[in-house]
Design an enzyme around this catalytic site. Structure first.
Site, PDB file in Angstrom:
ATOM      1  N   SER A  67      22.683  -3.721  53.039  1.00 38.23           N
ATOM      2  CA  SER A  67      22.619  -4.008  54.463  1.00 38.23           C
ATOM      3  C   SER A  67      23.158  -5.405  54.763  1.00 38.23           C
ATOM      4  CB  SER A  67      21.179  -3.823  54.950  1.00 38.23           C
ATOM      5  OG  SER A  67      21.116  -3.738  56.345  1.00 38.23           O
ATOM      6  N   ASP A  72      21.846   3.069  55.572  1.00 40.52           N
ATOM      7  CA  ASP A  72      21.426   1.767  55.057  1.00 40.52           C
ATOM      8  C   ASP A  72      20.835   1.873  53.650  1.00 40.52           C
ATOM      9  OD1 ASP A  72      19.926  -0.654  54.602  1.00 40.52           O
ATOM     10  OD2 ASP A  72      19.961  -1.015  56.752  1.00 40.52           O
TER      11      ASP A  72
END
Length: 276
Positions: A38, A159
């Site tokens: 991320s 993610d």
């Protein structure tokens, strides 16, 4: 002894990581292996291309631009974050990313993503992503509810921090006996159980893997924090984490708070200087 650099995500709390990495770069502390998820993966790219200050510009200076983070983006792109703006216009035009320096660097780079259907972690190396670097980093930054999955080679990716929030075990499995770990939460933080399972099941009936991972994410995260503490106590890890709780949210839009988070990251990295 090989040393890895492990970078947690955390959305706009990544301003902390930006500050810590700028300190490392200013002091020529470049580790041969870097893994991030991320926002951690986003910050890692400028660290590897050795562009001091670039992450601060991207994270802090553009936050008031509605193209970066806004409900307008949600209507326009089905993502709170303006993915085209962040992963195309900024790196290619507004704050140019040095692709040549990145690919010429001898540092290994691993990006963690998640297969939305199976819930398994999917890791990409610098060599594997090649021209798809920004696409993979975008995938690693695509949170459910506020972003759409990124399709790559038939996989629907989200993610990487959902299934492997602090990819320390991957770093160790790849041969790093010692690690520098940059976290974005204070030491006392522990994640609470996921409360929106009903909404996830309604919005993502096709993503059973995602739903299963999110339901146990707090266990995964908290167990990993305990493991990080053990490594630190055993002298196998240097942990850089916020020494003050600045109350910065994942989708923080206050530039002053983000600038303070950046400065805290820089100072906390400096405090550990005798350990590197």
């Amino acid at each position: 002894m090989r040393t890895g650099l492990v970078l947690e995500g955390g959305g706009m709390r990544g301003a902390y990581t930006a500050g810590a990495l700028d300190y490392l770069m200013e002091h020529e502390l470049y580790y041969s292996y870097v893994i991030g998820v991320s926002a951690g993966a986003c910050n890692a790219t400028s660290y590897i291309s050795r562009q001091i200050g670039r992450n601060r510009k991207v994270t802090v200076d553009f936050i008031t631009d509605p193209r970066y983070l806004s409900y307008r983006n949600l209507l326009k792109e089905k993502s709170m974050f303006g993915m085209k703006f962040i992963f195309d216009e900024i790196p290619r035009r507004l704050v140019p990313f040095d692709f040549d320096a990145f690919h010429a660097s001898p540092q290994q780079f691993v990006v963690g993503t998640m297969d939305a259907r199976t819930g398994e972690a999917v890791y990409y190396t610098k060599e594997a992503v090649k021209d798809d670097l920004l696409t993979i980093v975008q995938a690693s930054s695509s949170l459910p509810f506020i972003s759409r999955p990124v399709v790559q080679n038939g996989r629907e990716l989200l993610d990487g921090g959902i299934c492997d929030p602090i990819p320390i075990r991957k770093s160790i499995a790849d041969g790093n006996e010692r690690n520098v770990i940059i976290l974005t939460q204070v030491k006392s933080y522990r994640k609470r159980p996921f409360r929106w399972g009903w909404l996830a099941r309604k919005l993502y009936p096709q993503y059973r893997g995602l739903i299963d991972v999110m339901s146990r994410r707090h266990h995964t995260y908290n167990d990993t924090l305990d493991y990080v503490d053990e490594l630190e106590q055993d002298g196998k890890a240097i942990v850089i984490r916020p020494t003050a709780d600045l109350q910065v949210s994942r989708m923080e839009k206050n530039p002053a708070k983000l600038a303070a988070m950046y400065e805290l990251g820089y100072r906390d990295a400096e405090r550990q200087k005798k350990m590197y």
